[in-house]
Design a protein around this motif. Structure first.
Motif, mmCIF file in Angstrom:
data_model
loop_
_atom_site.group_PDB
_atom_site.id
_atom_site.type_symbol
_atom_site.label_atom_id
_atom_site.label_comp_id
_atom_site.label_asym_id
_atom_site.label_seq_id
_atom_site.Cartn_x
_atom_site.Cartn_y
_atom_site.Cartn_z
ATOM 1 N N LEU A 1 -90.744 -20.893 -39.851
ATOM 2 C CA LEU A 1 -89.618 -21.120 -38.851
ATOM 3 C C LEU A 1 -88.359 -22.053 -39.379
ATOM 4 N N MET A 2 -89.614 -23.042 -38.699
ATOM 5 C CA MET A 2 -88.612 -24.596 -39.323
ATOM 6 C C MET A 2 -89.354 -24.788 -40.086
ATOM 7 N N ARG B 1 -81.491 -31.058 -41.358
ATOM 8 C CA ARG B 1 -81.079 -29.696 -41.540
ATOM 9 C C ARG B 1 -82.337 -29.569 -40.635
ATOM 10 N N ALA B 2 -81.658 -28.758 -39.430
ATOM 11 C CA ALA B 2 -83.247 -28.124 -38.604
ATOM 12 C C ALA B 2 -82.238 -26.868 -38.159
ATOM 13 N N TRP B 3 -81.329 -26.183 -38.761
ATOM 14 C CA TRP B 3 -80.533 -24.800 -38.152
ATOM 15 C C TRP B 3 -81.417 -23.485 -39.134
ATOM 16 N N ILE B 4 -80.987 -22.788 -39.078
ATOM 17 C CA ILE B 4 -80.499 -21.246 -39.573
ATOM 18 C C ILE B 4 -79.366 -20.805 -39.117
ATOM 19 N N TYR B 5 -78.239 -20.696 -40.153
ATOM 20 C CA TYR B 5 -76.764 -20.095 -40.214
ATOM 21 C C TYR B 5 -77.233 -18.718 -40.481
ATOM 22 N N ILE B 6 -77.043 -17.900 -39.203
ATOM 23 C CA ILE B 6 -76.537 -16.718 -39.753
ATOM 24 C C ILE B 6 -74.806 -16.065 -39.589
ATOM 25 N N ASN B 7 -74.670 -15.730 -40.453
ATOM 26 C CA ASN B 7 -73.217 -15.327 -40.461
ATOM 27 C C ASN B 7 -72.895 -13.865 -40.332
ATOM 28 N N SER C 1 -86.755 -25.907 -33.879
ATOM 29 C CA SER C 1 -87.349 -26.546 -33.408
ATOM 30 C C SER C 1 -87.641 -26.311 -32.106
ATOM 31 N N GLU C 2 -86.937 -26.124 -31.291
ATOM 32 C CA GLU C 2 -86.701 -26.091 -29.642
ATOM 33 C C GLU C 2 -87.704 -25.122 -29.083
ATOM 34 N N PHE C 3 -88.514 -24.604 -29.929
ATOM 35 C CA PHE C 3 -89.726 -23.321 -29.199
ATOM 36 C C PHE C 3 -90.870 -24.008 -29.940
ATOM 37 N N ALA C 4 -90.968 -25.056 -30.251
ATOM 38 C CA ALA C 4 -92.042 -25.579 -30.446
ATOM 39 C C ALA C 4 -92.161 -26.239 -29.044
#
Length: 418
Positions: A97-98, A111-117, A128-131
């Motif tokens: 996921l990271m 480049r740390a985010w997955i964007y969902i439209n 990375s927050e869950f790491a």
């Protein structure tokens, strides 16, 4: 039968018996205050989008619900033995996921985010927050295994080889994401958790991690001086850390070297300080901030503290500081109360997780240290950070409930003997 199922369902919707209520309600109070300030901050976007506040509120509520459900699940289901057995699978999923954001668009230099439209809006998720909570429970689960397998206590490598491998892999990916803030938090959490156990084989590792942290802090402070800035500028020419030099320069001189610089790299830190100064100690009142109207592009996330202080003054800052103080006090209280190493690691790691976010965000916004892009947990609008925060609270509540239940059983057995 139906009543029993209903009771079972209701029990899953509550924190376990023995939980710390003050810890729970403090997190809720901080979240409510933060959500209110996020809505207030986004009033500046109403000029371009009439639905801005409604969309922000729904997104914040959705992330809160997800985070609260994950907190309840972690408080009920977290188990060191299960984490230890599934550690490799959990690590593989999280690492995958990271890696996904590396193929996406760059935003704010990272480049740390997955964007969902979702059509009317876009939701961003930062894996990375869950790491951060993952490394806490991972290290704790391996110390749990070491207490049951004496052979693992022979050396630090035997105990921590897999957590160290996970940390190294996360460091590589986070560096590729150019997310220095996440790297700093994960490093502090891992180094802090390693300090907790008293196994003789860990003493050398503990000594070296303390030295590394001390040297790192000194280098950061030195990098903000006239001696260190030229060195930082040279290092910024290296791949992956090119954006770091401006952060150090802004911390050293947040108002810039000349007036034109206020509209360049010093624009954000200067406006944050102007907002704080405009508070006049008591604040301009809710909605009274001028800096949220286009002056701070990250007014509801990294720089939300500047808006909070401008509108609520010392009272808002005091409320946040008091809330964090309660969280840290309660976590450390139980960490000192128990002698079980995995419990100590989880509670100490959780406290360090909240403390590091608090210090790095406040220090960065006030230009006392370079800004790292670390959100102020429960207050900033980062949805993934909110979910991760509640997940960490749930893990700590599981440990606290176990500590309190064992204490109650011990008291009951003492009464029977008497």
């Amino acid at each position: 039968m139906a009543k029993e199922k209903k009771r079972t369902l209701l029990s899953l919707l509550r924190l376990p018996q023995g939980k710390d209520s003050l810890l729970h309600y403090t997190a809720l109070a901080l979240t409510m205050f933060g959500s209110f300030m996020i809505v207030s901050t986004n009033m500046g976007n109403m000029t371009s989008n009439n639905l801005a506040i409604l969309i922000v509120f729904i997104k914040q509520l959705a992330f809160f619900v997800v985070g609260y459900v994950m907190m309840l699940g972690a408080a009920r289901l977290m188990d060191f033995h299960l984490i230890y057995r599934l550690s490799k699978l959990l690590f593989a999923v999280l690492l995958a996921l990271m890696i996904v954001p590396l193929f996406g668009a760059e935003q704010f230099g990272s480049r740390a985010w997955i964007y969902i439209n979702l059509g009317i809006t876009t939701v961003s998720v930062q894996p990375s927050e869950f790491a951060k909570p993952f490394m806490i429970v991972l290290i704790a689960s391996y110390f749990f295994a070491a207490q049951h397998k004496r052979s693992m206590q022979a050396s630090a490598w035997q105990m921590l080889k897999f957590p160290l491998f996970c940390y190294a892999a996360f460091v590589v990916v986070i560096l590729l994401q150019k997310d220095i803030g996440a790297l700093a938090i994960v490093t502090l959490i891992c180094f802090g958790c390693v300090q907790v156990p008293t196994f003789p084989s860990l003493r050398s590792l503990q000594k070296w991690t303390r030295r590394i942290v001390a040297v790192g802090i000194c280098l950061v402070l030195l990098g903000m001086t006239p001696i260190g800035l030229p060195v930082v500028e040279e290092l910024s020419k290296l791949p992956l850390v090119g954006h770091v030099a401006s952060r150090f320069a802004n911390a050293a001189n947040p108002l810039g070297e000349d007036d034109s610089d206020l509209y360049g790299q010093s624009y954000q830190p200067a406006n944050a300080l102007y907002g704080i100064a405009n508070s006049n100690i008591v604040g301009q009142g809710i909605g009274g901030s001028s800096r949220k109207f286009g002056y701070l592009t990250q007014a509801d996330s990294d720089y939300i503290l500047a808006i909070v202080i401008e509108e609520t003054g010392i009272f808002g800052l005091g409320f946040i500081a008091a809330g964090y103080g309660i969280l840290l006090f309660r976590l450390f209280k139980y960490a000192f109360k128990t002698s079980f190493v995995p419990y100590k690691v989880v509670l100490s790691g959780g406290a360090l997780y909240f403390f590091a976010h608090f210090v790095l965000n406040i220090g960065g916004v006030s230009a006392l240290i370079p800004l790292t892009g670390v959100p102020l947990l429960f207050i900033s609008s980062g949805g993934t950070a909110l979910v991760s925060s509640y997940l960490t609270i749930g893990i700590c509540q599981n440990v606290i409930a176990n500590i309190n239940r064992k204490e109650q059983i011990g008291r009951a057995s003492c009464r029977e003997r008497v």
